[in-house]
Write a protein that holds these residues in place. Sequence first.
Motif, PDB file in Angstrom:
ATOM      1  N   SER A  38      -3.226   5.674  21.733  1.00  0.00           N
ATOM      2  CA  SER A  38      -3.556   4.829  20.695  1.00  0.00           C
ATOM      3  C   SER A  38      -3.470   5.280  19.378  1.00  0.00           C
ATOM      4  N   VAL A  39      -3.589   6.512  18.966  1.00  0.00           N
ATOM      5  CA  VAL A  39      -3.252   6.949  17.607  1.00  0.00           C
ATOM      6  C   VAL A  39      -1.640   6.873  17.403  1.00  0.00           C
ATOM      7  N   LEU A  40      -1.003   7.269  18.510  1.00  0.00           N
ATOM      8  CA  LEU A  40       0.477   7.235  18.357  1.00  0.00           C
ATOM      9  C   LEU A  40       0.828   5.841  18.253  1.00  0.00           C
ATOM     10  N   LEU A  41       0.262   4.929  18.880  1.00  0.00           N
ATOM     11  CA  LEU A  41       0.862   3.588  18.889  1.00  0.00           C
ATOM     12  C   LEU A  41       0.627   2.991  17.330  1.00  0.00           C
ATOM     13  N   GLY A  42      -0.643   3.302  16.806  1.00  0.00           N
ATOM     14  CA  GLY A  42      -0.919   3.018  15.373  1.00  0.00           C
ATOM     15  C   GLY A  42      -0.052   3.483  14.378  1.00  0.00           C
ATOM     16  N   GLY A  43       0.399   4.657  14.673  1.00  0.00           N
ATOM     17  CA  GLY A  43       1.450   5.228  13.802  1.00  0.00           C
ATOM     18  C   GLY A  43       2.714   4.687  13.894  1.00  0.00           C
ATOM     19  N   ALA A  44       2.974   4.249  14.993  1.00  0.00           N
ATOM     20  CA  ALA A  44       4.148   3.718  15.414  1.00  0.00           C
ATOM     21  C   ALA A  44       4.439   2.436  14.829  1.00  0.00           C
ATOM     22  N   LEU A  45       3.321   1.713  14.798  1.00  0.00           N
ATOM     23  CA  LEU A  45       3.123   0.278  14.274  1.00  0.00           C
ATOM     24  C   LEU A  45       3.549   0.513  12.501  1.00  0.00           C
ATOM     25  N   TYR A  46       2.939   1.561  11.959  1.00  0.00           N
ATOM     26  CA  TYR A  46       3.035   1.859  10.562  1.00  0.00           C
ATOM     27  C   TYR A  46       4.322   2.153  10.282  1.00  0.00           C
ATOM     28  N   ALA A  47       5.304   2.836  11.070  1.00  0.00           N
ATOM     29  CA  ALA A  47       6.511   3.321  10.850  1.00  0.00           C
ATOM     30  C   ALA A  47       7.465   1.922  10.761  1.00  0.00           C
ATOM     31  N   ALA A  48       7.217   0.990  12.040  1.00  0.00           N
ATOM     32  CA  ALA A  48       7.697  -0.249  12.152  1.00  0.00           C
ATOM     33  C   ALA A  48       7.700  -1.256  10.951  1.00  0.00           C
ATOM     34  N   SER A  49       6.349  -1.200  10.276  1.00  0.00           N
ATOM     35  CA  SER A  49       6.386  -2.144   9.249  1.00  0.00           C
ATOM     36  C   SER A  49       6.937  -1.410   8.019  1.00  0.00           C
ATOM     37  N   ALA A  50       7.018  -0.341   7.892  1.00  0.00           N
ATOM     38  CA  ALA A  50       7.766   0.325   6.777  1.00  0.00           C
ATOM     39  C   ALA A  50       9.370   0.000   6.946  1.00  0.00           C
ATOM     40  N   ALA A  51       9.721  -0.153   7.979  1.00  0.00           N
ATOM     41  CA  ALA A  51      11.128  -0.864   8.123  1.00  0.00           C
ATOM     42  C   ALA A  51      11.361  -2.295   7.585  1.00  0.00           C
ATOM     43  N   GLY A  52      10.236  -3.194   8.194  1.00  0.00           N
ATOM     44  CA  GLY A  52       9.878  -4.543   7.516  1.00  0.00           C
ATOM     45  C   GLY A  52       9.845  -4.525   6.178  1.00  0.00           C
ATOM     46  N   TRP A  53       9.298  -3.638   5.428  1.00  0.00           N
ATOM     47  CA  TRP A  53       9.140  -3.757   4.058  1.00  0.00           C
ATOM     48  C   TRP A  53      10.513  -3.221   3.428  1.00  0.00           C
ATOM     49  N   PHE A  54      11.117  -2.623   4.147  1.00  0.00           N
ATOM     50  CA  PHE A  54      12.653  -2.122   3.463  1.00  0.00           C
ATOM     51  C   PHE A  54      13.574  -3.351   3.511  1.00  0.00           C
ATOM     52  N   LEU A  55      13.329  -3.979   4.574  1.00  0.00           N
ATOM     53  CA  LEU A  55      14.146  -5.350   4.774  1.00  0.00           C
ATOM     54  C   LEU A  55      13.737  -6.201   3.639  1.00  0.00           C
ATOM     55  N   ALA A  56      12.436  -6.549   3.579  1.00  0.00           N
ATOM     56  CA  ALA A  56      11.875  -7.746   2.578  1.00  0.00           C
ATOM     57  C   ALA A  56      12.261  -7.124   1.123  1.00  0.00           C
ATOM     58  N   LEU A  57      12.174  -5.997   0.820  1.00  0.00           N
ATOM     59  CA  LEU A  57      12.474  -5.782  -0.503  1.00  0.00           C
ATOM     60  C   LEU A  57      14.131  -5.861  -0.850  1.00  0.00           C
ATOM     61  N   ARG A  58      14.910  -6.206   0.060  1.00  0.00           N
ATOM     62  CA  ARG A  58      16.373  -6.645  -0.227  1.00  0.00           C
ATOM     63  C   ARG A  58      16.303  -7.693  -0.690  1.00  0.00           C
ATOM     64  N   GLN A  59      15.268  -8.561  -0.244  1.00  0.00           N
ATOM     65  CA  GLN A  59      15.243  -9.916  -0.467  1.00  0.00           C
ATOM     66  C   GLN A  59      14.487 -10.579  -1.714  1.00  0.00           C
ATOM     67  N   VAL A  60      13.441  -9.722  -2.076  1.00  0.00           N
ATOM     68  CA  VAL A  60      12.544 -10.179  -3.055  1.00  0.00           C
ATOM     69  C   VAL A  60      12.115  -9.199  -3.810  1.00  0.00           C
ATOM     70  N   SER A  61      11.571  -9.096  -4.940  1.00  0.00           N
ATOM     71  CA  SER A  61      11.049  -8.632  -6.055  1.00  0.00           C
ATOM     72  C   SER A  61       9.941  -7.512  -5.370  1.00  0.00           C
ATOM     73  N   LEU A  62       9.501  -6.178  -6.025  1.00  0.00           N
ATOM     74  CA  LEU A  62       8.524  -5.453  -5.813  1.00  0.00           C
ATOM     75  C   LEU A  62       7.120  -6.205  -6.059  1.00  0.00           C
ATOM     76  N   ALA A  63       7.080  -7.155  -7.268  1.00  0.00           N
ATOM     77  CA  ALA A  63       5.915  -7.521  -7.762  1.00  0.00           C
ATOM     78  C   ALA A  63       5.831  -8.701  -6.772  1.00  0.00           C
ATOM     79  N   GLN A  64       6.698  -9.286  -6.246  1.00  0.00           N
ATOM     80  CA  GLN A  64       6.642 -10.469  -5.274  1.00  0.00           C
ATOM     81  C   GLN A  64       6.196 -10.195  -3.963  1.00  0.00           C
ATOM     82  N   THR A  65       6.658  -8.950  -3.291  1.00  0.00           N
ATOM     83  CA  THR A  65       6.001  -8.635  -2.284  1.00  0.00           C
ATOM     84  C   THR A  65       4.705  -8.051  -2.145  1.00  0.00           C
ATOM     85  N   GLY A  66       4.062  -7.831  -3.441  1.00  0.00           N
ATOM     86  CA  GLY A  66       2.755  -7.191  -3.630  1.00  0.00           C
ATOM     87  C   GLY A  66       1.555  -7.961  -3.833  1.00  0.00           C
ATOM     88  N   VAL A  67       1.831  -9.338  -3.849  1.00  0.00           N
ATOM     89  CA  VAL A  67       0.427 -10.387  -4.110  1.00  0.00           C
ATOM     90  C   VAL A  67       0.087 -10.835  -2.902  1.00  0.00           C
TER      91      VAL A  67
END
Length: 111
Positions: A38-67
């Motif tokens: 369970s803990v390993l899966l939770g950590g893997a989801l955090y890592a996957a979300s980091a990849a999603g944020w990386f891709l999102a930040l290529r499209q919109v500004s950091l300020a826009q992704t924060g609100v």
Amino acid sequence: MPALLGYSLCLSATLVVIAGDFILKSAVERGHALHSPSVLLGGALYAASAAGWFLALRQVSLAQTGVVPTLFTLMALVTMGVVLFGGKLALREVLGIAMAVGSMLLMARVA
């Protein structure tokens, strides 16, 4: 169109983080060890979300992704804590949440 893709990626990454939070909290509540699946899966989801944020930040500004994702995460985690884990909210916490929502709304107008 790139902004719409960026916002979709932000929302997706936010949902993945919320799922990771839920899995980690469930593991803690059950007394699971740090190396449990369970803990390993939770950590893997955090890592996957980091990849999603990386891709999102290529499209919109950091300020826009924060609100919006921040407000969505706050409300989702508070709701999960109260409904699924039996957490209680004191008046001080309710006021803090209201102030956080207010600040996010003010920032959304500027961003």
